[in-house]
Design an enzyme around this catalytic site. Structure first.
Site, PDB file in Angstrom:
ATOM      1  N   ASP A   1     -14.433  72.929 -20.837  1.00  0.00           N
ATOM      2  CA  ASP A   1     -13.691  73.124 -19.604  1.00  0.00           C
ATOM      3  C   ASP A   1     -12.309  74.358 -19.762  1.00  0.00           C
ATOM      4  O   ASP A   1     -12.319  74.557 -20.964  1.00  0.00           O
ATOM      5  CB  ASP A   1     -12.644  71.773 -19.431  1.00  0.00           C
TER       6      ASP A   1
HETATM    7  N1  URA Z   1     -15.580  67.221 -22.682  1.00  0.00           N
HETATM    8  C1  URA Z   1     -14.850  67.348 -21.758  1.00  0.00           C
HETATM    9  O1  URA Z   1     -14.304  66.518 -20.997  1.00  0.00           O
HETATM   10  N2  URA Z   1     -14.240  68.518 -21.731  1.00  0.00           N
HETATM   11  C2  URA Z   1     -14.959  69.530 -22.364  1.00  0.00           C
HETATM   12  O2  URA Z   1     -14.601  70.764 -22.271  1.00  0.00           O
HETATM   13  C3  URA Z   1     -15.992  69.307 -23.494  1.00  0.00           C
HETATM   14  C4  URA Z   1     -16.430  67.866 -23.370  1.00  0.00           C
END
Ligand code: URA
Length: 229
Positions: free
Chosen positions: A102
């Site tokens: 993310d």
């Molecule tokens: N899980 C999430 O919620 N975000 C990420 O970036 C990776 C795994």
């Protein structure tokens, strides 16, 4: 693509010629004489016919990047800097990401031009361990570990997550090991307890670790690392 088809499609080639050349041992793939036309060859293979190079073979490229927050896991984006902008490499348009993080997640991200490799390591069936350091808004309850180990039902995908390992580090911090990578998986798992993830950092993927690679930096993976994955 199959070797016999590739040879048959050459400008002056045809399928019969290809068969004869293979049978006579006139075809070499990555230096080895090959007579079985069913061999699957890729853009990374060097192919020679009668000693003449008919496909030079691209270099397969594998990079490990320490993604900073605020950089998007995509190859193009209208607003944000992308992880590809952090790479000083030629032919960046040939590269893609083997898994995503993310926007505000930091940590280990793999980038490659080898589609078979990235598919293999991101498939849930491969069960590659992904290790995250997590900080949360609310205290982490004693019951979380059991719930994560049993798997959580994700209604949107209609699936139950694979057993995940939770090691509590402090009242608001933990290390979580996942064996798949569902959309926003870590945040949704903590969200099950109405507990917001305020910091998320991927430390490892399988045998690969970030080590002391600074944020925003990257390096090529060694053959030993690729073999150990
Ligand atoms: N899980 C999430 O919620 N975000 C990420 O970036 C990776 C795994």
């Amino acid at each position: 693509m199959r070797l016999d088809r590739l040879l048959g499609n050459l400008p002056h080639g045809n399928r019969r010629e290809a068969r004869l050349a293979l049978a006579a041992g006139r075809v070499r793939v990555d230096g080895a004489s090959i007579s079985d036309g069913r061999l699957e060859v890729r853009e990374f293979s060097r192919i020679e016919l009668d000693g003449e190079v008919i496909q030079a073979g691209k270099a397969a490229r594998y990079f490990l990047l320490h993604k900073p927050a605020g950089v998007v896991s995509a190859t193009e984006h209208p607003q944000h800097r992308t992880v590809l902008d952090l790479l000083d490499e030629p032919d960046k348009h040939e590269l893609h990401l083997a898994g995503r993080l993310d926007l505000n997640t930091t940590g280990l991200l793999l980038i490659t031009n080898d589609g078979l490799w990235s598919r293999r390591i991101t498939l849930p069936q491969t069960k590659l361990a992904k290790v995250y350091y997590v900080e949360t808004e609310q205290p982490i309850g004693a019951e979380y570990a059991e719930v994560f180990a049993a798997g959580l039902y994700f209604a949107y995908e209609n699936l139950t997550t694979l057993p995940a390992g939770l090691e509590t580090l402090g009242s608001h911090s933990a290390r979580l090991t996942l064996y798949e990578g569902r959309y926003h998986q870590v945040k949704r798992m903590f969200g099950h307890f109405q507990n917001k993830v305020v910091r998320l950092h991927r430390e490892r993927m399988g045998s690969l670790a970030l080590g002391d690679l600074p944020e925003g930096a990257y390096r090529a993976l060694s053959q030993t690392e690729l073999d150990s994955l």
